[in-house]
Each structure stands twice: as structure tokens, then as C-alpha cells.
Design an enzyme around this catalytic site. Structure first.
Site, mmCIF file in Angstrom:
data_model
loop_
_atom_site.group_PDB
_atom_site.id
_atom_site.type_symbol
_atom_site.label_atom_id
_atom_site.label_comp_id
_atom_site.label_asym_id
_atom_site.label_seq_id
_atom_site.Cartn_x
_atom_site.Cartn_y
_atom_site.Cartn_z
ATOM 1 N N LYS A 49 0.814 -1.219 0.000
ATOM 2 C CA LYS A 49 0.000 0.000 0.000
ATOM 3 C C LYS A 49 0.852 1.277 0.000
ATOM 4 O O LYS A 49 2.057 1.233 0.253
ATOM 5 C CB LYS A 49 -0.937 -0.022 1.208
ATOM 6 C CG LYS A 49 -1.971 -1.152 1.130
ATOM 7 C CD LYS A 49 -2.913 -1.102 2.321
ATOM 8 C CE LYS A 49 -3.990 -2.165 2.229
ATOM 9 N NZ LYS A 49 -4.912 -2.073 3.385
ATOM 10 N N PHE A 103 -15.909 2.877 6.441
ATOM 11 C CA PHE A 103 -14.530 3.249 6.115
ATOM 12 C C PHE A 103 -14.252 3.273 4.613
ATOM 13 O O PHE A 103 -13.131 3.587 4.198
ATOM 14 C CB PHE A 103 -13.536 2.290 6.800
ATOM 15 C CG PHE A 103 -13.696 0.847 6.403
ATOM 16 C CD1 PHE A 103 -13.142 0.359 5.225
ATOM 17 C CD2 PHE A 103 -14.400 -0.031 7.218
ATOM 18 C CE1 PHE A 103 -13.278 -0.969 4.859
ATOM 19 C CE2 PHE A 103 -14.543 -1.363 6.863
ATOM 20 C CZ PHE A 103 -13.976 -1.828 5.676
ATOM 21 N N ARG A 123 -1.316 -14.366 4.361
ATOM 22 C CA ARG A 123 -2.073 -13.737 5.447
ATOM 23 C C ARG A 123 -1.327 -13.874 6.783
ATOM 24 O O ARG A 123 -1.340 -12.965 7.608
ATOM 25 C CB ARG A 123 -3.489 -14.287 5.498
ATOM 26 C CG ARG A 123 -4.252 -13.889 4.209
ATOM 27 C CD ARG A 123 -5.733 -14.085 4.283
ATOM 28 N NE ARG A 123 -6.388 -13.192 5.218
ATOM 29 C CZ ARG A 123 -6.644 -11.902 5.003
ATOM 30 N NH1 ARG A 123 -6.274 -11.320 3.874
ATOM 31 N NH2 ARG A 123 -7.272 -11.185 5.908
ATOM 32 N N THR A 179 -5.039 -7.192 10.735
ATOM 33 C CA THR A 179 -5.346 -5.932 10.054
ATOM 34 C C THR A 179 -4.898 -4.732 10.884
ATOM 35 O O THR A 179 -4.333 -3.779 10.361
ATOM 36 C CB THR A 179 -6.853 -5.847 9.753
ATOM 37 O OG1 THR A 179 -7.220 -6.969 8.950
ATOM 38 C CG2 THR A 179 -7.201 -4.574 9.008
ATOM 39 N N ARG A 215 2.803 -6.300 9.131
ATOM 40 C CA ARG A 215 2.068 -5.164 9.705
ATOM 41 C C ARG A 215 2.642 -4.731 11.046
ATOM 42 O O ARG A 215 2.679 -3.534 11.346
ATOM 43 C CB ARG A 215 0.582 -5.495 9.792
ATOM 44 C CG ARG A 215 -0.070 -5.487 8.406
ATOM 45 C CD ARG A 215 -1.525 -5.839 8.472
ATOM 46 N NE ARG A 215 -2.178 -5.646 7.183
ATOM 47 C CZ ARG A 215 -3.176 -6.396 6.753
ATOM 48 N NH1 ARG A 215 -3.651 -7.385 7.496
ATOM 49 N NH2 ARG A 215 -3.723 -6.162 5.579
ATOM 50 N N ASN A 263 -2.028 0.204 6.784
ATOM 51 C CA ASN A 263 -1.524 -1.053 7.335
ATOM 52 C C ASN A 263 -0.613 -1.828 6.377
ATOM 53 O O ASN A 263 -0.524 -3.046 6.447
ATOM 54 C CB ASN A 263 -2.666 -1.921 7.863
ATOM 55 C CG ASN A 263 -3.624 -2.371 6.785
ATOM 56 O OD1 ASN A 263 -3.432 -2.095 5.606
ATOM 57 N ND2 ASN A 263 -4.665 -3.080 7.183
ATOM 58 N N HIS A 265 -2.142 -5.425 1.485
ATOM 59 C CA HIS A 265 -3.427 -6.098 1.271
ATOM 60 C C HIS A 265 -3.100 -7.495 0.784
ATOM 61 O O HIS A 265 -2.158 -7.686 0.023
ATOM 62 C CB HIS A 265 -4.252 -5.372 0.196
ATOM 63 C CG HIS A 265 -5.379 -6.210 -0.348
ATOM 64 N ND1 HIS A 265 -6.639 -6.191 0.200
ATOM 65 C CD2 HIS A 265 -5.419 -7.114 -1.367
ATOM 66 C CE1 HIS A 265 -7.409 -7.041 -0.477
ATOM 67 N NE2 HIS A 265 -6.688 -7.613 -1.428
#
Length: 137
Positions: A9, A57, A85, A91, A102, A112, A115
Site C-alpha cells: 500500500k 470506512f 495472510r 489488520t 504489519r 496497514n 493487502h
């Protein structure tokens, strides 16, 4: 061999930790089958995250995801969805286990760092959103 989509991100791209994040994937058995750096348009971000359109959000997510460039990748490996993951962590980075992407690189629940597809079915849809079959090798 499973495939999953990963997006590094804007917050992580801006901080210059793309290489460190990619190293986490590769050193844990995930191969990069495709990758591109791009600037998401508002239209593309809305379409990609439309599953969240009714959530409070959504607007902030679209705004954040279009705030700077992202690195989109197809990761490939055994149990790629689950492995990715696990490497990403929770998250909310405050809840993410030590040593996860993260926990180490994210700023907040919104910014964060990464994705990742949450299922094989969604991975196929998300990969097709960003990549033509000929781009994956």
C-alpha cells in the site's frame, strides 16, 4: 501451486520498505509470478474495494489507496493465500504478532502496509482485476 494477490500500500511504498516486504515473501517460500507499480485511480480503487462499499470506512479506504503508488503482485507457492495472510499479520498492526509485516511496517489500521486476498476464490478475482494471464509467469 496456489496464487494470491498482494498489494503493498501507499504508506509502505512511501516509507521505502517495498524491498523488505518482498524479502519476507520470498524468504518464506512465496515466489513473485507477476508485479507492477502503479497509481490507482479513484474509479479503480472503488471497483476493487466495492465489497466494502456499504461500510463506513469505504471512502477513506479509497482515498488512502489512491494517495500514492502501490506495488501489486501475484504471489505463488504452497498454501499461498494462508501463508501470505500469516506473513501480513492482523489488520490492526497493534494486534499483529511480532515479526509480521504489519507489526513491523504498518502505521495504523488504515495505513496497514499490505493487502492480501482472503480466499482462493477472491484471489482469482483480484488477480484478474490487475493482471492479464500473459503477465503472470
Amino acid at each position: 501451486m496456489e496464487q494470491t494477490l498482494s498489494i503493498i500500500k501507499p504508506d509502505a511504498v512511501k516509507k521505502g520498505v517495498v524491498g523488505k516486504i518482498i524479502d519476507r515473501f520470498e524468504s518464506n517460500g512465496l515466489r513473485i509470478a507477476a508485479a507492477k507499480k502503479l497509481q490507482l485511480s479513484v474509479e479503480d480503487a472503488k471497483k476493487f474495494y466495492e465489497v466494502h462499499a456499504a461500510r463506513p470506512f469505504y471512502g477513506e479506504l479509497v482515498e488512502f489507496m489512491t494517495s500514492g503508488p502501490v506495488v501489486v503482485m501475484v504471489l505463488e507457492g504452497d498454501n499461498a493465500v494462508v501463508k501470505n495472510r500469516e506473513l501480513m499479520g492482523a489488520t490492526n498492526p497493534k494486534e499483529a504478532a511480532a515479526g509480521t509485516i504489519r507489526a513491523d511496517f504498518a502505521e495504523s489500521i488504515d495505513a496497514n502496509a499490505v493487502h492480501g486476498s482472503d480466499s482462493l476464490e477472491n484471489a482469482k478475482t483480484e488477480i484478474a482485476f490487475f493482471f492479464a494471464k500473459r503477465e503472470i509467469c
